[in-house]
Write a protein that holds these residues in place. Structure first.
Motif, PDB file in Angstrom:
ATOM      1  N   HIS A   1       0.901  -1.304   0.151  1.00 16.60           N
ATOM      2  CA  HIS A   1       0.035  -0.068  -0.014  1.00 16.60           C
ATOM      3  C   HIS A   1       0.966   1.205   0.158  1.00 16.60           C
ATOM      4  O   HIS A   1       0.312   2.355   0.073  1.00 16.60           O
ATOM      5  N   ASN A   2       2.312   1.109  -0.115  1.00 13.51           N
ATOM      6  CA  ASN A   2       2.920   2.253  -0.034  1.00 13.51           C
ATOM      7  C   ASN A   2       4.112   2.143  -1.299  1.00 13.51           C
ATOM      8  O   ASN A   2       5.098   2.792  -0.999  1.00 13.51           O
ATOM      9  N   ALA A   3       3.784   1.938  -2.258  1.00 11.44           N
ATOM     10  CA  ALA A   3       4.324   1.915  -3.602  1.00 11.44           C
ATOM     11  C   ALA A   3       4.952   3.050  -3.754  1.00 11.44           C
ATOM     12  O   ALA A   3       4.038   4.341  -3.718  1.00 11.44           O
ATOM     13  N   PRO A   4       6.279   3.309  -4.401  1.00  8.36           N
ATOM     14  CA  PRO A   4       6.479   4.864  -4.958  1.00  8.36           C
ATOM     15  C   PRO A   4       5.614   5.455  -5.749  1.00  8.36           C
ATOM     16  O   PRO A   4       5.302   6.699  -5.586  1.00  8.36           O
ATOM     17  N   ILE A   5       5.343   4.724  -6.547  1.00 10.85           N
ATOM     18  CA  ILE A   5       4.311   5.150  -7.711  1.00 10.85           C
ATOM     19  C   ILE A   5       3.584   4.064  -8.424  1.00 10.85           C
ATOM     20  O   ILE A   5       4.055   2.835  -8.421  1.00 10.85           O
ATOM     21  N   SER A   6       2.218   4.337  -8.839  1.00  7.66           N
ATOM     22  CA  SER A   6       1.585   3.157  -9.463  1.00  7.66           C
ATOM     23  C   SER A   6       1.831   3.230 -10.846  1.00  7.66           C
ATOM     24  O   SER A   6       2.341   4.045 -11.550  1.00  7.66           O
ATOM     25  N   VAL A   7       1.661   1.827 -11.404  1.00  8.69           N
ATOM     26  CA  VAL A   7       1.334   1.810 -12.940  1.00  8.69           C
ATOM     27  C   VAL A   7       0.477   2.596 -13.713  1.00  8.69           C
ATOM     28  O   VAL A   7       0.939   3.414 -14.637  1.00  8.69           O
ATOM     29  N   GLU A   8      -0.666   2.955 -12.944  1.00  9.05           N
ATOM     30  CA  GLU A   8      -1.777   3.892 -13.553  1.00  9.05           C
ATOM     31  C   GLU A   8      -1.189   5.419 -13.422  1.00  9.05           C
ATOM     32  O   GLU A   8      -1.590   6.171 -14.495  1.00  9.05           O
ATOM     33  N   LEU A   9      -0.352   5.749 -12.604  1.00  5.88           N
ATOM     34  CA  LEU A   9       0.024   7.153 -12.313  1.00  5.88           C
ATOM     35  C   LEU A   9       1.061   7.146 -13.527  1.00  5.88           C
ATOM     36  O   LEU A   9       1.152   8.389 -14.297  1.00  5.88           O
ATOM     37  N   MET A  10       1.903   6.321 -13.713  1.00  8.38           N
ATOM     38  CA  MET A  10       2.995   6.201 -14.720  1.00  8.38           C
ATOM     39  C   MET A  10       2.313   6.435 -16.275  1.00  8.38           C
ATOM     40  O   MET A  10       2.890   7.415 -17.000  1.00  8.38           O
ATOM     41  N   ILE A  11       1.106   5.823 -16.341  1.00  6.52           N
ATOM     42  CA  ILE A  11       0.590   5.963 -17.821  1.00  6.52           C
ATOM     43  C   ILE A  11      -0.167   7.396 -17.918  1.00  6.52           C
ATOM     44  O   ILE A  11       0.292   8.021 -18.959  1.00  6.52           O
ATOM     45  N   GLY A  12      -0.641   7.779 -16.894  1.00  6.93           N
ATOM     46  CA  GLY A  12      -1.200   9.244 -16.874  1.00  6.93           C
ATOM     47  C   GLY A  12      -0.071  10.311 -17.025  1.00  6.93           C
ATOM     48  O   GLY A  12      -0.314  11.168 -17.863  1.00  6.93           O
ATOM     49  N   PHE A  13       0.938  10.158 -16.394  1.00  7.10           N
ATOM     50  CA  PHE A  13       1.984  11.301 -16.557  1.00  7.10           C
ATOM     51  C   PHE A  13       2.550  11.107 -18.004  1.00  7.10           C
ATOM     52  O   PHE A  13       2.750  12.132 -18.507  1.00  7.10           O
ATOM     53  N   ALA A  14       2.898   9.956 -18.597  1.00  9.03           N
ATOM     54  CA  ALA A  14       3.528   9.827 -19.954  1.00  9.03           C
ATOM     55  C   ALA A  14       2.508  10.243 -20.850  1.00  9.03           C
ATOM     56  O   ALA A  14       3.067  11.002 -21.585  1.00  9.03           O
ATOM     57  N   HIS A  15       1.210   9.882 -20.758  1.00  4.44           N
ATOM     58  CA  HIS A  15       0.110  10.476 -21.541  1.00  4.44           C
ATOM     59  C   HIS A  15       0.083  12.034 -21.713  1.00  4.44           C
ATOM     60  O   HIS A  15      -0.386  12.664 -22.873  1.00  4.44           O
ATOM     61  N   THR A  16       0.122  12.821 -20.536  1.00  5.50           N
ATOM     62  CA  THR A  16      -0.049  14.046 -20.572  1.00  5.50           C
ATOM     63  C   THR A  16       1.179  15.015 -20.742  1.00  5.50           C
ATOM     64  O   THR A  16       1.420  16.044 -20.367  1.00  5.50           O
ATOM     65  N   GLY A  17       2.417  14.410 -21.073  1.00  4.97           N
ATOM     66  CA  GLY A  17       3.637  14.944 -21.498  1.00  4.97           C
ATOM     67  C   GLY A  17       4.396  15.434 -20.325  1.00  4.97           C
ATOM     68  O   GLY A  17       5.199  16.395 -20.185  1.00  4.97           O
ATOM     69  N   ASN A  18       4.415  14.314 -19.224  1.00  9.02           N
ATOM     70  CA  ASN A  18       5.426  14.488 -18.260  1.00  9.02           C
ATOM     71  C   ASN A  18       6.502  13.498 -18.400  1.00  9.02           C
ATOM     72  O   ASN A  18       6.622  12.918 -19.459  1.00  9.02           O
ATOM     73  N   TYR A  19       7.551  13.307 -17.281  1.00  5.72           N
ATOM     74  CA  TYR A  19       8.672  12.800 -17.620  1.00  5.72           C
ATOM     75  C   TYR A  19       8.724  11.264 -17.098  1.00  5.72           C
ATOM     76  O   TYR A  19       8.472  11.097 -15.775  1.00  5.72           O
ATOM     77  N   VAL A  20       8.714  10.280 -18.014  1.00  6.44           N
ATOM     78  CA  VAL A  20       8.932   8.989 -17.422  1.00  6.44           C
ATOM     79  C   VAL A  20       9.942   8.246 -18.313  1.00  6.44           C
ATOM     80  O   VAL A  20       9.734   8.206 -19.600  1.00  6.44           O
ATOM     81  N   ALA A  21      11.107   7.846 -17.635  1.00  7.48           N
ATOM     82  CA  ALA A  21      12.276   7.332 -18.446  1.00  7.48           C
ATOM     83  C   ALA A  21      12.643   6.245 -17.819  1.00  7.48           C
ATOM     84  O   ALA A  21      12.665   5.898 -16.718  1.00  7.48           O
ATOM     85  N   GLY A  22      13.525   5.426 -18.926  1.00  9.63           N
ATOM     86  CA  GLY A  22      14.097   4.323 -18.128  1.00  9.63           C
ATOM     87  C   GLY A  22      15.478   4.074 -18.566  1.00  9.63           C
ATOM     88  O   GLY A  22      15.767   4.559 -19.723  1.00  9.63           O
ATOM     89  N   ALA A  23      16.395   3.358 -18.199  1.00 12.86           N
ATOM     90  CA  ALA A  23      17.782   3.130 -18.187  1.00 12.86           C
ATOM     91  C   ALA A  23      17.670   1.742 -18.668  1.00 12.86           C
ATOM     92  O   ALA A  23      17.556   0.851 -17.816  1.00 12.86           O
ATOM     93  N   PHE A  24      18.254   1.217 -19.748  1.00 12.86           N
ATOM     94  CA  PHE A  24      18.142  -0.238 -20.209  1.00 12.86           C
ATOM     95  C   PHE A  24      19.810  -0.642 -20.526  1.00 12.86           C
ATOM     96  O   PHE A  24      20.374  -0.032 -21.382  1.00 12.86           O
ATOM     97  N   GLU A  25      20.164  -1.750 -19.778  1.00 11.25           N
ATOM     98  CA  GLU A  25      21.181  -2.346 -20.410  1.00 11.25           C
ATOM     99  C   GLU A  25      20.801  -3.708 -21.255  1.00 11.25           C
ATOM    100  O   GLU A  25      20.106  -4.519 -20.659  1.00 11.25           O
ATOM    101  N   ALA A  26      21.110  -3.512 -22.513  1.00 11.16           N
ATOM    102  CA  ALA A  26      20.394  -4.310 -23.509  1.00 11.16           C
ATOM    103  C   ALA A  26      18.915  -4.080 -23.374  1.00 11.16           C
ATOM    104  O   ALA A  26      18.240  -3.152 -23.484  1.00 11.16           O
ATOM    105  N   SER A  27      17.952  -5.397 -22.955  1.00 12.59           N
ATOM    106  CA  SER A  27      16.769  -5.348 -22.699  1.00 12.59           C
ATOM    107  C   SER A  27      16.294  -5.202 -21.128  1.00 12.59           C
ATOM    108  O   SER A  27      15.192  -5.272 -20.944  1.00 12.59           O
TER     109      SER A  27
END
Length: 259
Positions: A41-67
Motif C-alpha cells: 500500500h506504499n509503492a513509490p508510484i503506481s503503474v496507472e500514474l505512470m501511464i497518466g504522466f506519460a500520456h499528458t507530457g510528463n517525464y517517465v524514462a528508463g535506463a536499459f542495459e540491453a533489454s
C-alpha cells in the motif's frame, strides 16, 4: 541528447529513453519494488500514474542495459517552469542514476523548463553528495515529515524529513565551490555514532551527518532518532531562519551560509 549525457550513458553501459508502453511501466514498478521493498500500500508510484504522466507530457524514462531495465525516473511539471522529479531509482555503483539525471536535464532543456526539483533525506550522506557535489543542485527548504509514515525497507521506523533540492537546468548554473572548509566551525558534529550540537557561531558553519544512517537505523535506532532530531533542529533551523546551503564536504557535512 547532449554530449555530456551521451557520455554518461555510455560509461554506465545503458541507453536512456522515454517510456510509453504499459509493459515498460510494469517493469519500472517491479524495479522500484526491488529497490525499496515497500509495503504493497506504499509503492513509490503506481503503474496507472505512470501511464497518466506519460500520456499528458510528463517525464517517465528508463535506463536499459540491453533489454534489462536497470534504472528509471518519473517526474511531473510544476509551477514556475519546473519539473518535479518525484522518484528515481537505479542499480547502485555504476553511474546509472547520473545518466538518468542528465537525460532528465536534456528533456527539460528541450521543453524550455528552467529548474528540476526533488526531495531527499538529509541524513543519507551519499545522496547529499550526489545531489550537491556531482550534480550541483542545492537545497532550498527543509520539509518536516514531508511524506508521513513510509512503510518500506529503507525508511521504516523513521519520520520522512526531506530537503527540497533545486537544480538549475542551464549547465553553467552550478553550485559554487567552497574552499577552506576545514577551518569552519561545526555546529553539528559526530562523536562516535552520536550527534553533538555545539555552541559555535560564524558566517559559515558545518552541519554534520551520520556515516550510514540506513545501517544505524538497524543497529542503533535510538542513535538514528537522535540524528534526525539534531539535523532537524540545526539544519532545519538554519534554513528556516534564512540560511543557505552552499556545499557539502568530503567528511559529509553541509556547508551553510548563515543569514
Amino acid at each position: 541528447m547532449t554530449r555530456q549525457s551521451e557520455e554518461a550513458a555510455a560509461k554506465a553501459g545503458v541507453v536512456v529513453r522515454e517510456l510509453r508502453e504499459i509493459d515498460e511501466f510494469r517493469e519500472v514498478y517491479r524495479l522500484f519494488d526491488q529497490i525499496w521493498h515497500p509495503d504493497p500500500h506504499n509503492a513509490p508510484i503506481s503503474v496507472e500514474l505512470m501511464i497518466g504522466f506519460a500520456h499528458t507530457g510528463n517525464y517517465v524514462a528508463g535506463a536499459f542495459e540491453a533489454s534489462t531495465l536497470v534504472g528509471a525516473s518519473v517526474g511531473f511539471r510544476a509551477e514556475g517552469g519546473a519539473l518535479h522529479s518525484h522518484v528515481t531509482g537505479a542499480v547502485m555503483g555504476r553511474g546509472v542514476g547520473y545518466a538518468l539525471k542528465l537525460h532528465q536535464r536534456d528533456w527539460c532543456q528541450e521543453r524550455g523548463l528552467e529548474r528540476i526539483t526533488w526531495t531527499f533525506d538529509p541524513l543519507v550522506r551519499r545522496n547529499a553528495r550526489f545531489n550537491l557535489v556531482k550534480l550541483g543542485a542545492m537545497p532550498e527548504e527543509y520539509l518536516e515529515d514531508f511524506y508521513g509514515a513510509m512503510a518500506d525497507a529503507i525508511n521504516e521506523g523513521d519520520v520522512s524529513d526531506r530537503l527540497l533540492a533545486v537544480w538549475q537546468v542551464a549547465p553553467e548554473d552550478r553550485g559554487q565551490e567552497v574552499s577552506h572548509v576545514e577551518a569552519l566551525p561545526a555546529l553539528l558534529a559526530s562523536e562516535g555514532e552520536r550527534p553533538v550540537i555545539r555552541g559555535v557561531q560564524g558566517d559559515r558553519v558545518l552541519v554534520g551527518t551520520p556515516r550510514d544512517i540506513e545501517a544505524l537505523r538497524r543497529t542503533d535506532p535510538a542513535a538514528a532518532k537522535e540524528w534526525r532530531t539534531a539535523v532537524r533542529t540545526v539544519l532545519g533551523g538554519l534554513l528556516g531562519g534564512g540560511g543557505r546551503v552552499i556545499g557539502f564536504t568530503d567528511r559529509g557535512e553541509y556547508v551553510v551560509e548563515v543569514d
